[in-house]
Design an enzyme around this catalytic site. Structure first.
Site, PDB file in Angstrom:
ATOM      1  N   GLY A 531      37.267  46.339  37.411  1.00 21.14           N
ATOM      2  CA  GLY A 531      38.247  46.167  38.475  1.00 21.14           C
ATOM      3  C   GLY A 531      38.968  44.846  38.365  1.00 21.14           C
ATOM      4  N   GLY A 533      41.342  42.357  40.937  1.00 23.93           N
ATOM      5  CA  GLY A 533      41.846  42.228  42.308  1.00 23.93           C
ATOM      6  C   GLY A 533      42.423  40.854  42.525  1.00 23.93           C
ATOM      7  N   GLY A 534      42.767  40.569  43.776  1.00 23.34           N
ATOM      8  CA  GLY A 534      43.346  39.288  44.119  1.00 23.34           C
ATOM      9  C   GLY A 534      42.399  38.148  43.768  1.00 23.34           C
ATOM     10  N   PHE A 535      41.151  38.385  43.952  1.00 24.64           N
ATOM     11  CA  PHE A 535      40.153  37.346  43.743  1.00 24.64           C
ATOM     12  C   PHE A 535      39.956  37.054  42.260  1.00 24.64           C
ATOM     13  CE2 PHE A 535      36.203  35.154  44.798  1.00 24.64           C
ATOM     14  CZ  PHE A 535      35.469  35.302  43.639  1.00 24.64           C
ATOM     15  N   GLY A 536      40.042  38.079  41.434  1.00 23.15           N
ATOM     16  CA  GLY A 536      39.796  37.904  40.013  1.00 23.15           C
ATOM     17  C   GLY A 536      39.412  39.232  39.399  1.00 23.15           C
ATOM     18  N   VAL A 538      36.333  42.066  37.895  1.00 25.88           N
ATOM     19  CA  VAL A 538      34.955  42.518  38.096  1.00 25.88           C
ATOM     20  C   VAL A 538      34.471  43.218  36.822  1.00 25.88           C
ATOM     21  CG1 VAL A 538      33.408  43.893  39.519  1.00 25.88           C
ATOM     22  CG2 VAL A 538      35.428  42.858  40.547  1.00 25.88           C
ATOM     23  N   LYS A 553      31.559  39.412  39.482  1.00 24.55           N
ATOM     24  CA  LYS A 553      32.915  39.145  39.955  1.00 24.55           C
ATOM     25  C   LYS A 553      33.295  37.745  39.492  1.00 24.55           C
ATOM     26  CE  LYS A 553      34.736  39.271  44.634  1.00 24.55           C
ATOM     27  NZ  LYS A 553      34.521  39.903  45.932  1.00 24.55           N
ATOM     28  N   ASP A 651      38.562  42.240  56.723  1.00 25.90           N
ATOM     29  CA  ASP A 651      39.236  42.955  55.648  1.00 25.90           C
ATOM     30  C   ASP A 651      38.548  44.290  55.385  1.00 25.90           C
ATOM     31  OD1 ASP A 651      41.289  43.300  53.901  1.00 25.90           O
ATOM     32  OD2 ASP A 651      40.506  41.991  52.338  1.00 25.90           O
TER      33      ASP A 651
END
Ligand SMILES: *[C@@H]1O[C@H](CO)[C@@H](O)[C@H](O)[C@H]1NC(C)=O
Ligand SMILES: *[C@@H]1O[C@H](CO)[C@@H](O)[C@H](O)[C@H]1NC(C)=O
Ligand SMILES: *[C@@H]1O[C@H](CO)[C@@H](O)[C@H](O)[C@H]1NC(C)=O
Ligand SMILES: *[C@@H]1O[C@H](CO)[C@@H](O)[C@H](O)[C@H]1NC(C)=O
Ligand SMILES: *[C@@H]1O[C@H](CO)[C@@H](O)[C@H](O)[C@H]1NC(C)=O
Ligand SMILES: *[C@@H]1O[C@H](CO)[C@@H](O)[C@H](O)[C@H]1NC(C)=O
Ligand SMILES: *[C@@H]1O[C@H](CO)[C@@H](O)[C@H](O)[C@H]1NC(C)=O
Ligand SMILES: *[C@@H]1O[C@H](CO)[C@@H](O)[C@H](O)[C@H]1NC(C)=O
Ligand SMILES: *[C@@H]1O[C@H](CO)[C@@H](O)[C@H](O)[C@H]1NC(C)=O
Ligand SMILES: *[C@@H]1O[C@H](CO)[C@@H](O)[C@H](O)[C@H]1NC(C)=O
Ligand SMILES: *[C@@H]1O[C@H](CO)[C@@H](O)[C@H](O)[C@H]1NC(C)=O
Ligand SMILES: *[C@@H]1O[C@H](CO)[C@@H](O)[C@H](O)[C@H]1NC(C)=O
Length: 841
Positions: A531, A533-536, A538, A553, A651
């Site tokens: 995956g 995402g915004g965070f980074g 996975v 993650k 969220d």
């Protein structure tokens, strides 16, 4: 006599005189260090005679020490803790001494007050079950612990290992410290991992002839005499970093950070002036606290006019045992930054909602910036309930003196429990839900002896001084404000690695080295990417040669946002454990990498199952979807009510609901979450489009009802298999919540149901489910149901589905363990019928 409690005519006058007396300055170097006469540190159950710890002390094994009785081997056993994944310090925690009968350590010491620190790491030693360890410890005729379960306490405070600190007075030259199992049973035992005996200056914590105000009891005062024992419960460097034992003023006390004790989300701001020399007055022991405690403070956030500050209190809470007297010592020092004159900042101090000090002006009291002062208050925490209750400390600007700034601040706190009058007992109950009878904790006896007589001079003088100052202050303009670090209002966002370190240590979450992570992900092999995402990103990683799958993650190191979310996630998730929340296994923070390691969720996200289903996957069945929704509601219920202080996830969306190999849903992604009571919180709007609470969006007021709104959207998504926001035929954005509301109001709901489901849903179940979802989407937060009500109704919907529409007997339902599991505030009944009516309309 331990505590003499008295009436005074004018105690505040008296305190005022004390303040004036304190104006004489000592010129003491602020790094002055006390050298304890005794500084004994024992690593119990170890035969290694030398281990110089990073605190500079020689933690020698107690085996060959002169402090154990000569027949120690026959009276006790030594044990090593089992190997563990967690990073527990080797000394003193990995070895322990086990007692199955009474065992006494004898220390030859000088007379006077001593710290006794006991270190515990509850683990499985030898063949013993640690839940059977209930210990009693006494010293100098005082009961320090009785029926004390280290494992229950560790669980309650969510710590792997911990230390308890006591202060006793030694009369004579021998200190005997006796351990014993609390009851006679073949499998009962007591244990200890480490012992410290450290002396301290004579009048550091006993007030001797100085009376202390008994807060909330008019003018009663208390004398703390030197034959009472105390237990230190909290020692905080407010607004600063943790100060390790080696940096104390020679007594090896540890000063912790205060964030986790703040009630609500407003952390105020942390101020510091690390270059400021600290002066001690002749009434303040130069050893009272390290200068760094006085060089940092926490202050209310808004200075400009500060009128906002009049609307709230800066509040800390401290869980303490009922039925004892507590000494609360507050440390203050005006940092030499912007408040330098009398009546620039005046505030009130409340303890347990009672006024402890109505108007406290640190500059007036200390004589100037950089001068350290502290004050002790005594609070009786009554025995109205069994077990623990919170002791509250509130600060609020004192408006009536018209100070230049409406603000308040604090530099340090210490809280001590005082041994009971009479039986000299310090022991409380083990933390537990059940009410235990039979081990009554006696409230200390309050004795009135005589009235103190004080002169009224101070009062008159004070009034004159204050009025002159008031006039002067009006002429002052606002100074330049230089907070070193603005902590905005954001929940648990902390930028001190120390804090993260502490959260990590105190929990079940492990540190992984970057090397381990690289091995687990085959050096971040893109083939293992699951995956982005915004965070980074996975990755699916493996440990133990493929035996364990984990989700790894990896934060995007460029994102500033990422850092704070990373920390929030560690801090929160390491404290939370629930079947329906993802569990954080550990983290890694090396070479600029921020990495979190979770349980691997074999079935991916709910979002993917609803919207990105592979050809070979069959759609989720209705019962399965209901089960998932119930699980999500349970997880959210735990967050909103089950933990000690509320957490708002902020969220909730289908991409953050992950499914494990048994299709158990787990809420993930706590990067935006907030902890605390949020009644007064205003906020930046964060969250995801389509799930965002419109009320929060407009008013910037955050409450757990925002999560309820998002949950409502998730419920609709589950029912319709449509995305929260989708693009329609003519390129317009369709908001699922709005669209469903329209259909609902025009009685056209059937058409939105996922075509894969239509045939299977029982009508009563459908109506109840939709009713709950629509209620969650109510425009105003107050109109939305609580999570307990949502959960209850979802469970009922499931019941209706399974029983072909028959309503279960309410009583049977209430006793259904699965429904009420850990739920304290379900209010069954009312909302149910309300929702039924709503749907039937
Ligand atoms: C305190 O600081 C002074 C000067 O900074 C230094 O000379 C002295 O050795 C220090 N004392 C201690 C006990 O650290
Ligand atoms: C300590 O005890 C262990 C195990 O009983 C033994 O192997 C070791 O030699 C002992 N060490 C010392 C210094 O006595
Ligand atoms: C540490 O303590 C042990 C026993 O008390 C003693 O034998 C040893 O010499 C000490 N070591 C140091 C470095 O002080
Ligand atoms: C230890 O004792 C507790 C309570 O007596 C029990 O619930 C638990 O299963 C026991 N653990 C082991 C490993 O025997
Ligand atoms: C404990 O109390 C007894 C009498 O109550 C007294 O004789 C004894 O000296 C005390 N011991 C200590 C260590 O204070
Ligand atoms: C308690 O204080 C008194 C004087 O205030 C002193 O004479 C006595 O020795 C002290 N006792 C202990 C146990 O320190
Ligand atoms: C346990 O039994 C011993 C001997 O019978 C007795 O001295 C001791 O007080 C008992 N301890 C407890 C905690 O009941
Ligand atoms: C301390 O010892 C003295 C003399 O032995 C005795 O009179 C006094 O009561 C003792 N105090 C305490 C607190 O035990
Ligand atoms: C810190 O304290 C020093 C000494 O009192 C003072 O000169 C300086 O202005 C203070 N720093 C700030 C940022 O206010
Ligand atoms: C103080 O007041 C607040 C708000 O009324 C209440 O929630 C809290 O329980 C009170 N605390 C104590 C210790 O009485
Ligand atoms: C602050 O706390 C005190 C004591 O609990 C309370 O009386 C007061 O109403 C509080 N003020 C605000 C603004 O919450
Ligand atoms: C000891 O503590 C345990 C756990 O809190 C409790 O169940 C038990 O009743 C207590 N025993 C006594 C004698 O107080």
């Amino acid at each position: 006599m331990i505590h003499r409690i008295m009436d005074t005519i004018t105690c505040s006058t008296y305190i005022f005189i004390l303040c004036i007396l304190q104006l004489h300055l000592f010129s003491v170097a602020d790094n002055a260090s006390y050298v304890p006469r005794e500084n004994i540190v024992l690593n119990c159950g170890s035969n290694i005679s030398e281990f110089v710890q990073n605190d500079g002390r020689n933690w020698s094994g107690d085996v060959a020490s002169p402090y154990v009785p000569s027949n120690a081997e026959t009276k006790s056993r030594m044990a090593r803790a089992p190997h563990t994944l967690q990073s527990i310090p080797e000394v003193p925690y990995m070895t322990s001494r086990i007692f199955q009968s009474q065992f006494t350590y004898t220390f030859n010491v000088t007379p006077g007050p001593k710290f006794i620190r006991l270190h515990f790491y509850p683990a499985s030693y030898l063949d013993l079950n640690i839940s059977n360890a209930f210990l009693s410890v006494s010293a100098a005729n005082c009961t320090l612990l009785r029926n004390f379960s280290a494992s229950l306490n560790a669980d309650y405070f969510n710590l792997a290992y911990f230390m308890k600190e006591f202060i006793v007075h030694v009369n004579g030259s021998v200190l005997q410290l006796t351990f014993a199992p609390s009851y006679n049973d073949s499998d009962a035992f007591a244990f200890v991992n480490g012992i410290e005996v450290v002396s301290m200056p004579l009048n550091l914590y006993t007030s001797g002839d100085v009376p202390l105000l008994l807060v909330g009891h008019g003018s009663k005062v208390v004398y703390i005499e030197n034959d009472s024992a105390m237990e230190n419960l909290y020692r905080l460097n407010v607004g600063g970093e943790q100060i390790p034992p080696k940096d104390d003023t020679g007594m090896f006390r540890r000063w912790d950070t205060d964030e986790i004790y703040i009630l609500g989300t407003d952390l105020g701001i942390q101020l510091s002036n690390m270059s400021m020399p600290v002066l001690y007055t002749n009434h303040v022991s130069p050893y009272s606290a390290p200068a760094d405690v006085y060089r940092t403070s926490r202050s209310m956030a808004s200075f400009d006019g500060g009128l906002v500050n009049l609307n709230y209190n800066m509040t800390w809470f401290f869980p303490v045992d009922s039925g004892f007297l507590y000494i609360v010592r507050l440390h203050f020092c005006e940092l030499d930054t912007y408040i330098t004159k009398i009546n620039q900042a005046v505030f009130s101090v409340f303890l347990n909602n009672q006024t402890a000090d109505e108007q406290l002006d640190v500059i007036a009291w200390s004589g100037g910036p950089g001068i350290a002062v502290y004050r002790d208050y005594v609070v009786l925490v009554p025995h109205v309930i069994e077990g623990k209750q919170d002791l509250w400390l509130d600060l609020h600007p004192y408006k009536d003196s018209k100070p230049m700034y409406y603000t308040s601040y604090l530099n340090g706190v210490e809280i001590f429990k005082l041994s009971n009058f009479g039986d000299k007992n310090l022991a409380g109950l083990n933390p537990s839900q059940s009410v235990i009878s039979g081990s009554e904790v006696k409230a200390p006896r309050v004795v009135q002896i005589k009235k103190l007589k004080f002169i009224l001079v101070g009062c008159g003088l004070g009034t004159v001084v204050l009025s002159i100052l008031l006039c002067l202050v009006v002429l002052y303009k606002l100074g330049v404000i230089r907070p070193t670090r603005v902590m905005s209002w954001c929940g648990l966002v902390v930028h001190s690695p120390d804090q993260v370190e502490k959260a990590k240590k105190s929990s079940l979450c492990t540190y992984f080295s970057l090397r381990d992570i690289k091995v687990a992900t085959n050096d971040f092999d893109e083939a293992l990417l699951t995956g982005i995402g915004g965070f980074g990103t996975v990755y699916k990683g493996t440990f133990d040669g493929g035996a364990t799958y984990v989700a790894i993650k990896r934060a995007n190191p460029m994102s500033e946002q990422g850092v704070s979310e990373f920390e929030t996630e560690i801090l929160l998730l390491s404290q939370l454990r629930h079947h329906n929340l993802v569990s954080l296994l550990g983290y890694c923070n090396e070479e600029g990498e921020m990495i979190l390691v979770y349980d691997f969720m074999a079935n991916g996200s709910l979002h993917d199952h609803l919207h990105l289903r592979q050809r070979d996957q069959s759609p989720l069945a209705w019962i399965q979807r209901l089960e998932i929704c119930i699980g999500v509601a349970r997880g959210l219920h735990y967050l909103h009510t089950g933990t000690k202080h509320r957490i708002i996830h902020r969220d909730i969306k289908t991409t953050n609901i992950l499914l494990d190999h048994n299709w158990v849903p787990k809420i993930s992604d706590f990067g935006l979450s907030k902890a605390g009571y949020l009644s007064s919180a205003t906020t930046n709007v964060k969250g995801s489009i389509g799930y965002l609470d419109p009320e929060c969006y407009q008013s910037h007021k955050l409450s757990e009802k925002s999560d309820i709104y998002s949950l409502g959207v998730v419920l609709l998504e589950v029912l319709t298999a449509r995305a929260a926001v989708s693009v329609g035929e003519d390129d317009e954005h369709i908001n699922l919540a709005e669209w469903t509301t329209l259909c609902f109001e025009s009685g056209n709901v059937e058409q939105i149901v996922d075509p894969n489901l239509k045939e299977n849903i029982i009508k009563e179940c459908f109506e109840l489910y939709l009713g709950v979802a629509m209620k969650c989407l109510a425009e105003r937060g107050v109109a939305r149901p609580s999570i307990g009500e949502v959960l209850e109704n979802l469970v009922l919907a499931m019941h209706l589905q399974k029983n072909e529409g028959t309503v279960p007997d309410r009583n049977v339902h209430k006793n259904d363990n699965a429904v009420l599991q850990g739920n304290s505030d379900l209010t069954p009944g009312v909302e149910f019928s309300e929702i039924m009516m709503h749907t039937a309309r």
